[in-house]
Design a protein around this motif. Structure first.
Motif, PDB file in Angstrom:
ATOM      1  N   VAL A  21     -50.940   3.918 -63.213  1.00 36.80           N
ATOM      2  CA  VAL A  21     -50.115   2.900 -62.566  1.00 36.80           C
ATOM      3  C   VAL A  21     -48.631   3.266 -62.671  1.00 36.80           C
ATOM      4  O   VAL A  21     -47.862   3.083 -61.717  1.00 36.80           O
ATOM      5  N   ARG A  22     -48.232   3.803 -63.798  1.00 41.30           N
ATOM      6  CA  ARG A  22     -46.817   4.129 -64.007  1.00 41.30           C
ATOM      7  C   ARG A  22     -46.277   5.065 -62.931  1.00 41.30           C
ATOM      8  O   ARG A  22     -45.159   4.882 -62.440  1.00 41.30           O
TER       9      ARG A  22
ATOM     10  N   GLU B 256     -57.460  -4.268 -63.486  1.00 40.86           N
ATOM     11  CA  GLU B 256     -56.768  -5.563 -63.366  1.00 40.86           C
ATOM     12  C   GLU B 256     -55.864  -5.809 -64.565  1.00 40.86           C
ATOM     13  O   GLU B 256     -54.759  -6.349 -64.430  1.00 40.86           O
ATOM     14  N   ASN B 257     -56.306  -5.392 -65.749  1.00 42.93           N
ATOM     15  CA  ASN B 257     -55.478  -5.534 -66.951  1.00 42.93           C
ATOM     16  C   ASN B 257     -54.217  -4.682 -66.862  1.00 42.93           C
ATOM     17  O   ASN B 257     -53.216  -4.975 -67.529  1.00 42.93           O
ATOM     18  N   ALA B 258     -54.284  -3.621 -66.050  1.00 42.82           N
ATOM     19  CA  ALA B 258     -53.121  -2.758 -65.844  1.00 42.82           C
ATOM     20  C   ALA B 258     -52.232  -3.277 -64.716  1.00 42.82           C
ATOM     21  O   ALA B 258     -51.381  -2.546 -64.210  1.00 42.82           O
ATOM     22  N   LYS B 259     -52.438  -4.536 -64.323  1.00 40.75           N
ATOM     23  CA  LYS B 259     -51.616  -5.214 -63.316  1.00 40.75           C
ATOM     24  C   LYS B 259     -51.812  -4.648 -61.908  1.00 40.75           C
ATOM     25  O   LYS B 259     -50.887  -4.664 -61.084  1.00 40.75           O
ATOM     26  N   LEU B 260     -53.019  -4.164 -61.626  1.00 37.25           N
ATOM     27  CA  LEU B 260     -53.365  -3.752 -60.274  1.00 37.25           C
ATOM     28  C   LEU B 260     -54.092  -4.892 -59.572  1.00 37.25           C
ATOM     29  O   LEU B 260     -54.944  -5.555 -60.176  1.00 37.25           O
ATOM     30  N   SER B 261     -53.762  -5.094 -58.309  1.00 32.79           N
ATOM     31  CA  SER B 261     -54.464  -6.078 -57.491  1.00 32.79           C
ATOM     32  C   SER B 261     -55.590  -5.345 -56.757  1.00 32.79           C
ATOM     33  O   SER B 261     -55.335  -4.472 -55.928  1.00 32.79           O
TER      34      SER B 261
ATOM     35  N   LYS C  29     -50.537  -1.512 -56.727  1.00 31.45           N
ATOM     36  CA  LYS C  29     -49.484  -1.810 -57.694  1.00 31.45           C
ATOM     37  C   LYS C  29     -48.522  -2.824 -57.073  1.00 31.45           C
ATOM     38  O   LYS C  29     -47.917  -2.564 -56.039  1.00 31.45           O
TER      39      LYS C  29
ATOM     40  N   ASN D  36     -53.103   2.681 -67.344  1.00 36.03           N
ATOM     41  CA  ASN D  36     -51.682   2.312 -67.343  1.00 36.03           C
ATOM     42  C   ASN D  36     -50.808   3.487 -66.924  1.00 36.03           C
ATOM     43  O   ASN D  36     -49.800   3.301 -66.224  1.00 36.03           O
TER      44      ASN D  36
ATOM     45  N   HIS E   6     -44.462   1.209 -56.224  1.00 36.24           N
ATOM     46  CA  HIS E   6     -44.749  -0.214 -56.026  1.00 36.24           C
ATOM     47  C   HIS E   6     -45.258  -0.438 -54.598  1.00 36.24           C
ATOM     48  O   HIS E   6     -44.726   0.113 -53.630  1.00 36.24           O
TER      49      HIS E   6
END
Length: 336
Positions: A202-203, A256-261, A335, A199, A207
């Motif tokens: 990703v932060r 994927e749980n961290a909202k990555l495609s 992201k 996470n 984007h």
């Protein structure tokens, strides 16, 4: 997998296509690895006689599971590991950002940069890109970043070093980097901290841009009968480390749980002591990591120093016989 099966690269996802670097991935004073293997110069440690060095230096951070040392010999091991991994992958990274990195003002980061090998090579490959790197000086307290971390290598003006720890929060604002790269932190991140660590990666990623995690299985595959695998698994688990981070889509699921495609996933096997240059270099790296882990493994096997050295000597002879190999996975996510 049978003992005679040759390791191969597995492209799990192939779109969008990953960038191609120049044939010469790195060309430092130590090595010139060419992907087509028409030319390969052998890497040599920067320190010829380790017996002249003091005892190995380990960190004293009580709540860190990291079992490896932080000294010049470990720097050599990390360099050898870097070279064999990029040789096997055939590139420095898989994020589809090659065009971006050629532009002034682009930024990437090497999280947990260790000896700085990847940082150095990326800075050389992309002189207009800001190449940031962070490492925990609580762990690597004996490293002089300017002289030791990049020893015998020109420090490029586009390298930006900063102390930092992904588990405590990276010292950068949100949406800051075009590419975030993390490799081989399987021995540094506790099992229950992987979600928060990703996470954080990703932060700091912009984007629409990318995070790449490259992680190995913590234990070589197809070991001979001499090694007590159960004891090793138990010892690693007791340190709260995830031995299967790159197995069965585990790291992919965390990303994927961290909202990555997920846009790319590549798995490689790296032979230890067989199958040509990669195997030779991997044997050097493996010998060094086993020696680095000696205190940890002596406890796991319940043997003294002399018994461990003999066990290790015999195990090294088994690697080519049983076609022992490391498995490493690279997973890239966007992201969105």
């Amino acid at each position: 997998m049978s003992p005679n099966m040759k390791p191969e690269e597995i492209n799990v996802i192939t779109t969008p296509s990953t960038p191609s670097l120049n044939e010469s991935v790195t060309n430092s004073a130590k090595v010139s690895i060419v992907i087509n293997e028409k030319k390969a110069e052998t890497w040599h440690p920067q320190t010829a006689n380790y017996e002249d060095l003091p005892e190995r230096t380990y960190h004293s951070v009580e709540d860190s599971p990291y079992p490896l040392p932080a000294d010049i010999k470990e720097q050599d091991r990390l360099e050898a590991q870097h070279l064999v991994v990029i040789h096997r992958f055939g590139r420095l990274y898989h994020m589809p950002i090659q065009d971006v990195l050629t532009k002034i003002g682009s930024r990437i980061i090497d999280v947990g940069c260790g000896a700085g090998s990847w940082t150095r090579d990326m800075a050389k490959e992309y002189p207009f890109c800001e190449v940031h790197c962070v490492v925990s000086l609580a762990i690597f307290s004996d490293y002089d970043i300017a002289k030791t971390l990049f020893n015998n290598v020109e420090v490029h003006p586009n390298i930006y070093f900063q102390e930092g720890n992904v588990l405590e929060g990276l010292p950068f604002p949100d949406n800051f980097f075009d590419g975030v790269f993390q490799r081989t932190l399987v021995f540094a991140i506790p099992t229950d901290k992987w979600g928060s660590a990703v996470n954080e990666l990703v932060r700091v990623t912009k984007h629409g841009f990318y995070v790449e995690c490259v992680e190995p299985l913590a234990i070589p595959q197809q070991l001979g009968p001499l090694i007590n695998i159960t004891a090793v698994f138990k010892a690693i688990t007791l340190r709260n480390l995830d031995i299967n981070i790159c197995k069965n889509g585990h790291i992919r699921g965390i990303m994927e749980n961290a909202k990555l495609s997920i846009v790319n996933e590549v798995a490689i096997t790296i032979p230890i002591g067989w199958d040509g240059k990669a195997g030779e270099l991997c044997m050097i790296s493996t010998k060094m990591i086993i020696e680095s882990l000696k205190p940890f493994l002596m406890s796991a096997f319940e043997v003294n120093s002399e018994e461990f050295d003999e066990l290790n000597r015999q195990a090294i002879e088994e690697y080519p016989v049983y076609k022992t190999f490391w498995r490493t996975v690279s997973v890239t996510g966007q992201k969105v």
